[in-house]
Design a protein around this motif. Structure first.
Motif, PDB file in Angstrom:
ATOM      1  N   LYS A 168       0.855  -1.190   0.000  1.00  0.00           N
ATOM      2  CA  LYS A 168       0.000   0.000   0.000  1.00  0.00           C
ATOM      3  C   LYS A 168       0.890   1.239   0.000  1.00  0.00           C
ATOM      4  CE  LYS A 168      -3.808  -1.962   2.700  1.00  0.00           C
ATOM      5  NZ  LYS A 168      -3.284  -2.878   3.724  1.00  0.00           N
ATOM      6  N   LYS A 171       1.134   2.453  15.175  1.00  0.00           N
ATOM      7  CA  LYS A 171      -0.186   2.348  15.804  1.00  0.00           C
ATOM      8  C   LYS A 171      -1.274   1.956  14.824  1.00  0.00           C
ATOM      9  CE  LYS A 171      -1.472   4.635  19.466  1.00  0.00           C
ATOM     10  NZ  LYS A 171      -1.739   5.619  20.524  1.00  0.00           N
ATOM     11  N   LEU A 172      -1.200   2.454  13.586  1.00  0.00           N
ATOM     12  CA  LEU A 172      -2.335   2.255  12.682  1.00  0.00           C
ATOM     13  C   LEU A 172      -1.967   1.819  11.270  1.00  0.00           C
ATOM     14  CD1 LEU A 172      -5.425   2.501  12.234  1.00  0.00           C
ATOM     15  CD2 LEU A 172      -5.050   4.863  11.546  1.00  0.00           C
ATOM     16  N   LEU A 173      -1.015   2.503  10.662  1.00  0.00           N
ATOM     17  CA  LEU A 173      -0.859   2.330   9.210  1.00  0.00           C
ATOM     18  C   LEU A 173      -0.311   0.976   8.804  1.00  0.00           C
ATOM     19  CD1 LEU A 173       0.362   5.892   8.162  1.00  0.00           C
ATOM     20  CD2 LEU A 173      -1.967   4.998   8.308  1.00  0.00           C
ATOM     21  N   HIS A 174       0.452   0.335   9.685  1.00  0.00           N
ATOM     22  CA  HIS A 174       0.915  -1.013   9.328  1.00  0.00           C
ATOM     23  C   HIS A 174       0.674  -1.966  10.481  1.00  0.00           C
ATOM     24  CE1 HIS A 174       4.554  -1.464  11.753  1.00  0.00           C
ATOM     25  NE2 HIS A 174       4.949  -2.483  11.027  1.00  0.00           N
ATOM     26  N   ASN A 175       0.497  -3.241  10.128  1.00  0.00           N
ATOM     27  CA  ASN A 175       0.314  -4.272  11.145  1.00  0.00           C
ATOM     28  C   ASN A 175       1.628  -5.037  11.267  1.00  0.00           C
ATOM     29  OD1 ASN A 175      -0.143  -6.678  12.508  1.00  0.00           O
ATOM     30  ND2 ASN A 175      -2.233  -6.887  11.751  1.00  0.00           N
ATOM     31  N   VAL A 231       2.591  -7.586  12.641  1.00  0.00           N
ATOM     32  CA  VAL A 231       2.578  -9.056  12.588  1.00  0.00           C
ATOM     33  C   VAL A 231       2.873  -9.533  11.161  1.00  0.00           C
ATOM     34  CG1 VAL A 231       1.181 -11.142  12.964  1.00  0.00           C
ATOM     35  CG2 VAL A 231       0.944  -9.189  14.499  1.00  0.00           C
ATOM     36  N   ILE A 232       2.355  -8.814  10.179  1.00  0.00           N
ATOM     37  CA  ILE A 232       2.467  -9.290   8.798  1.00  0.00           C
ATOM     38  C   ILE A 232       3.153  -8.299   7.855  1.00  0.00           C
ATOM     39  CG2 ILE A 232       0.586 -10.966   8.715  1.00  0.00           C
ATOM     40  CD1 ILE A 232      -1.271  -8.690   7.792  1.00  0.00           C
ATOM     41  N   LEU A 289      -8.198   0.236   4.911  1.00  0.00           N
ATOM     42  CA  LEU A 289      -6.844   0.069   5.450  1.00  0.00           C
ATOM     43  C   LEU A 289      -6.520  -1.410   5.645  1.00  0.00           C
ATOM     44  CD1 LEU A 289      -4.237   1.503   6.292  1.00  0.00           C
ATOM     45  CD2 LEU A 289      -5.131   1.586   8.616  1.00  0.00           C
ATOM     46  N   ARG A 290      -7.071  -2.029   6.662  1.00  0.00           N
ATOM     47  CA  ARG A 290      -7.000  -3.481   6.874  1.00  0.00           C
ATOM     48  C   ARG A 290      -8.271  -3.856   7.614  1.00  0.00           C
ATOM     49  NH1 ARG A 290      -2.466  -1.548   8.929  1.00  0.00           N
ATOM     50  NH2 ARG A 290      -3.299  -1.789  11.030  1.00  0.00           N
ATOM     51  N   ALA A 340      -8.909  -2.779  11.336  1.00  0.00           N
ATOM     52  CA  ALA A 340      -7.847  -1.876  11.802  1.00  0.00           C
ATOM     53  C   ALA A 340      -8.391  -0.558  12.350  1.00  0.00           C
ATOM     54  CB  ALA A 340      -6.860  -1.586  10.674  1.00  0.00           C
ATOM     55  N   PHE A 357      -9.940   1.123  16.946  1.00  0.00           N
ATOM     56  CA  PHE A 357      -9.759   2.393  17.655  1.00  0.00           C
ATOM     57  C   PHE A 357     -11.071   3.116  17.946  1.00  0.00           C
ATOM     58  CE2 PHE A 357      -5.514   1.706  15.885  1.00  0.00           C
ATOM     59  CZ  PHE A 357      -4.757   1.888  17.031  1.00  0.00           C
ATOM     60  N   GLU A 409      -6.480  -7.130  15.519  1.00  0.00           N
ATOM     61  CA  GLU A 409      -5.905  -5.792  15.368  1.00  0.00           C
ATOM     62  C   GLU A 409      -5.733  -5.117  16.727  1.00  0.00           C
ATOM     63  OE1 GLU A 409      -4.697  -3.796  12.999  1.00  0.00           O
ATOM     64  OE2 GLU A 409      -4.901  -5.146  11.286  1.00  0.00           O
ATOM     65  N   GLY A 451      -1.615 -12.927  16.215  1.00  0.00           N
ATOM     66  CA  GLY A 451      -1.689 -13.248  14.792  1.00  0.00           C
ATOM     67  C   GLY A 451      -2.325 -12.131  13.991  1.00  0.00           C
ATOM     68  N   ALA A 452      -2.600 -12.438  12.710  1.00  0.00           N
ATOM     69  CA  ALA A 452      -3.202 -11.445  11.808  1.00  0.00           C
ATOM     70  C   ALA A 452      -3.935 -12.190  10.698  1.00  0.00           C
ATOM     71  CB  ALA A 452      -2.122 -10.545  11.207  1.00  0.00           C
ATOM     72  N   LEU A 478      -4.806 -12.568   6.594  1.00  0.00           N
ATOM     73  CA  LEU A 478      -4.406 -12.283   5.223  1.00  0.00           C
ATOM     74  C   LEU A 478      -5.591 -12.568   4.306  1.00  0.00           C
ATOM     75  CD1 LEU A 478      -1.007 -14.207   5.255  1.00  0.00           C
ATOM     76  CD2 LEU A 478      -1.305 -11.733   5.335  1.00  0.00           C
ATOM     77  N   TYR A 510      -2.869 -15.990   9.948  1.00  0.00           N
ATOM     78  CA  TYR A 510      -1.411 -16.086   9.889  1.00  0.00           C
ATOM     79  C   TYR A 510      -0.803 -15.788  11.250  1.00  0.00           C
ATOM     80  CZ  TYR A 510       3.457 -15.004   9.174  1.00  0.00           C
ATOM     81  OH  TYR A 510       4.826 -14.991   9.293  1.00  0.00           O
ATOM     82  N   ASP A 543       3.456 -16.330  13.137  1.00  0.00           N
ATOM     83  CA  ASP A 543       4.786 -16.886  12.877  1.00  0.00           C
ATOM     84  C   ASP A 543       4.959 -18.204  13.640  1.00  0.00           C
ATOM     85  OD1 ASP A 543       5.395 -16.229  15.511  1.00  0.00           O
ATOM     86  OD2 ASP A 543       6.392 -14.356  14.974  1.00  0.00           O
TER      87      ASP A 543
END
Lengths: 85, 229
Positions: A42, A66-70, A72-73, B57-58, B61, B65, B94, B100-101, B103, B148, B150
């Protein structure tokens, strides 16, 4: 000071990217034999105001964490430039 | 026992969860809008499925908040119970309440169908009414359910008996052909270490009555009711 940041996030190398793989296969099957690898991420264009470049960079790191990327992945990187207001 | 169903902009399984709790397992339940800062006094919080904030975004995510989430986190930290279903599971991931997360599904397709899931742990609040290894028929409907984590997290999940459900065949066999989204180790649902939070992609509320084609999902709500009464 006004800044403009270009932030990229993408899946970590260790995480399978099904969208990237499918798009790579599409390129190869279209005849682009040159295509050897493709990852999809992104792209964010962020305008921000901060007292100094260092403060702006620090702020972007916090926003990413905090927000824009996770974490974990995904991983992220960014470039920042000062813009005249 | 009392329950609350959190409603985000884009939630679309909130009324299904409300109905399953109120009319099927007969639990007092109320909706809580995500802008609220305080939860009513409840024993169970349900974070329902849907597409909160359009999955922008995701998945999960931005909902993570929403103002209500601070109270949800406090609710969980105090040892009370929460379940996140589908998008609710994504929100819990999140929020860091589960490890985890998510995909995109391995096939990149949105998958909407009944699946078989095998009960891996029946000693939790959420699975007490099941036999060990019991197979449930519960539908999924998602584009991002490819769980997902690790290697270290996966090992920790198994070491702490946190894998609640895995996708399987009707007779409990594991294999790629029974895994609808490519999720790691065929995981369909996990609990946290304290075992008071469950996240799962399949929808128990959509399989709580015979008229829906399966009433197996009801056992999850009945397990919670039984554990908390």
């Amino acid at each position: 000071m006004q800044f403009k940041a270009r932030i990229h996030t993408s899946l970590k190398k260790s995480v399978l990217d099904p969208q990237g793989q499918t798009t790579l296969h599409a390129l190869v099957s279209m005849g682009f034999k040159e295509a050897k690898g493709l990852r999809i991420g992104k792209y964010f264009e962020l305008e921000l105001e901060a007292e100094t470049r260092a403060k702006a960079e620090e702020c972007i790191h916090v926003m990413c964490d905090k927000l824009l990327h996770n974490p974990v992945i995904e991983e992220y990187s960014f470039e920042i430039q000062e813009v005249s207001s | 026992m009392k329950a609350a169903v959190i409603v985000f902009p884009g939630s679309n399984c909130d009324t299904d969860c409300f109905h399953a709790l109120k009319d099927v397992v007969k639990v007092p339940v109320e909706y809580v809008w995500h802008k609220e800062r305080h939860l009513p006094r409840v024993d169970l919080v349900v974070i329902p499925g849907g597409f909160s904030y359009g999955d922008y975004l995701r998945t999960g995510a931005i909902a993570r908040f929403s103002p209500i989430m601070e109270s949800v986190i406090k609710h969980v930290q105090s040892g009370r119970v929460a379940i996140g279903i589908c998008n609710g599971f994504q929100i819990l991931l999140e929020a860091g309440l589960l490890p985890g997360a998510m995909l995109r599904n391995k096939t990149l397709e949105f998958v909407c169908k009944h699946t078989w899931i095998r009960t891996e742990e029946n000693l939790t609040i959420f699975t007490g009414q099941m036999d060990p290894g019991e197979i449930l028929c519960v539908p999924i409907a998602h584009g991002e359910g490819n769980y997902y984590c690790d290697d270290d997290t996966l090992k920790s999940l198994h070491d702490h008996s946190q894998v609640a459900f895995r996708y399987s065949s009707q007779d409990g066999k594991l294999g790629g052909e029974f895994n609808p989204n490519g999720s790691r180790d065929h995981i369909a649902g996990i609990v946290n270490k304290k075992k008071n939070v469950l996240g799962m992609m399949p929808h128990p509320e959509r399989s709580s009555e015979d008229i829906l084609g399966s009433s197996d999902g009801r056992k999850i709500f009945e397990s919670i009711l039984n554990a908390l009464e």
